[in-house]
Design an enzyme around this catalytic site. Sequence first.
Site, PDB file in Angstrom:
ATOM      1  N   LYS A 140       0.854  -1.203   0.000  1.00 40.18           N
ATOM      2  CA  LYS A 140       0.000   0.000   0.000  1.00 40.18           C
ATOM      3  C   LYS A 140       0.887   1.249   0.000  1.00 40.18           C
ATOM      4  O   LYS A 140       2.101   1.157   0.274  1.00 40.18           O
ATOM      5  CB  LYS A 140      -0.909  -0.027   1.233  1.00 40.18           C
ATOM      6  N   ARG A 192     -10.707  -0.291  14.543  1.00 36.79           N
ATOM      7  CA  ARG A 192     -10.703   0.460  13.288  1.00 36.79           C
ATOM      8  C   ARG A 192     -11.724  -0.239  12.404  1.00 36.79           C
ATOM      9  O   ARG A 192     -12.899  -0.200  12.711  1.00 36.79           O
ATOM     10  CB  ARG A 192      -9.269   0.448  12.723  1.00 36.79           C
ATOM     11  N   HIS A 242      -6.102  -7.511  12.625  1.00 34.99           N
ATOM     12  CA  HIS A 242      -4.895  -6.671  12.651  1.00 34.99           C
ATOM     13  C   HIS A 242      -4.523  -6.366  14.094  1.00 34.99           C
ATOM     14  O   HIS A 242      -5.375  -5.984  14.891  1.00 34.99           O
ATOM     15  CB  HIS A 242      -5.171  -5.374  11.886  1.00 34.99           C
ATOM     16  N   ARG A 281       1.807 -11.160   7.012  1.00 33.79           N
ATOM     17  CA  ARG A 281       1.409  -9.946   6.285  1.00 33.79           C
ATOM     18  C   ARG A 281       2.306  -8.755   6.655  1.00 33.79           C
ATOM     19  O   ARG A 281       1.814  -7.730   7.089  1.00 33.79           O
ATOM     20  CB  ARG A 281      -0.044  -9.661   6.694  1.00 33.79           C
ATOM     21  N   TYR A 325      14.863  30.708   7.942  1.00 38.77           N
ATOM     22  CA  TYR A 325      13.691  31.406   8.504  1.00 38.77           C
ATOM     23  C   TYR A 325      13.750  31.464  10.025  1.00 38.77           C
ATOM     24  O   TYR A 325      14.094  30.473  10.677  1.00 38.77           O
ATOM     25  CB  TYR A 325      12.398  30.670   8.135  1.00 38.77           C
ATOM     26  N   CYS A 337      13.354  24.376   4.875  1.00 39.51           N
ATOM     27  CA  CYS A 337      12.475  25.149   3.995  1.00 39.51           C
ATOM     28  C   CYS A 337      11.714  24.197   3.071  1.00 39.51           C
ATOM     29  O   CYS A 337      11.931  22.994   3.098  1.00 39.51           O
ATOM     30  CB  CYS A 337      13.287  26.123   3.157  1.00 39.51           C
ATOM     31  N   ASP A 393      11.998  23.824  -0.162  1.00 37.36           N
ATOM     32  CA  ASP A 393      12.820  23.218  -1.210  1.00 37.36           C
ATOM     33  C   ASP A 393      14.285  23.051  -0.839  1.00 37.36           C
ATOM     34  O   ASP A 393      15.057  22.534  -1.641  1.00 37.36           O
ATOM     35  CB  ASP A 393      12.759  24.090  -2.470  1.00 37.36           C
TER      36      ASP A 393
END
Length: 389
Positions: free
Chosen positions: A39, A137, A171, A231, A272, A319, A321
């Site tokens: 997944k 869940r 699970h 699994r 920053y 930052c 990038d």
Amino acid sequence: MESTLRRTWAEINLDAIAYNYTKIREKIGKDVKFLGVVKADAYGHGSIQVGHLLEDLGADYLAVSSADEALELRLNGIKMPILILGHTPKEQVGRLIEFDITQAITCKAKADEYSAEAVKCGGTLKVHIKVDTGMSRLGYLCDNGYFETGVEGIVEACNMPGLNAEGIFTHFAEADEHGEEKDRYTKHQFELFMNVINAVEEKLGRKFQIRHCANTGATVRFPETYLDMVRPGLLLYGYGEFAHQMNLKPAMTMKTTVSTIKIYPNGTEISYGGMFVTDKKTRIGVLPYGYADGFLRSLSNKCSLYTKEGPAKLRGKICMDMCMIDITDMPTVDVGSEVEIFGEKNSIDTLADAAGTIPYELTCAVSKRVPRIYIRDGKVIEKELMLRM
Ligand SMILES: *Cc1c(COP(=O)(O)O)cnc(C)c1O
């Protein structure tokens, strides 16, 4: 592609995944099936490449989270069984049948919907019944006074037209954590799962072909939970303490290069917000790797990245990038030098710890503008850029 290649990239070592697969296989034995969890694009490693690899290696099943992820695999030539662990809208049932994809059934409402839809399509949907034994869940709730109703609901689903219940699974919520109480929790989940299976099989008068529950933690720690199939996800990719225990190999190495070097006087604020201020004359390397590539901004000023002269401290805020490292005492680190973000030398587990998270989040976060370089038999076999060009 070539324009970005020597900038920032992720090397995916398929040899490491193959090695890990073989080691896990040795551990579980030949009579237990292997489902590889792929997944989220195989935890960021590329579900198509990892899927093909596992198919070639003889794995038994793949698991994904959605119909789109399953179709991506089928449309790219993967023929082995695929299980969707998560929710699929009922409108997709026809496609699942057409492409021979197995769907988890998680409650009565879904069983009703999927059955009606499959009958309408004139086909049979292969399903695995999900039991909620304590994860809270998805799945038929069977704990704390819901045993009878849970079992009844599952039996009902197994007998519905248009559904073929090949498997049943649950699970674990705490199998990868330590402590007696955690172990008791897992043990309770497993016992409940076995009781549910026995009760359902008795009422049905037949057995499930594939019963499964062992995720990474249970695959390493609780062999008694293997049943018909394991699994694991993270273990296959070679991260975390359990992979370490088994001497498995990390599959992804995230690399970048020094783009620019600047020398600042004492008292200079870096990046920053002035989170880091130089306390002497400081040589700073700017790296083209930021949170839009998948770095976690919470690691600002809190980690080191690995240069050819060893670990260099990350300075100031990360930052979008870019980020900055301190290479004051590393004279041979130059513009163009490679820097390992995580991999063999800079453990992803250490980075994840520093960020207060788990390695899963770091590999899943690697974004589409980072090219993936695939290695098999020690050679580069594919370079993939995921941008639309
Ligand atoms: C993600 C997932 C797994 C794999 O978990 P790991 O901790 O990576 O081994 C197994 N089962 C289900 C239902 C999952 O959602």
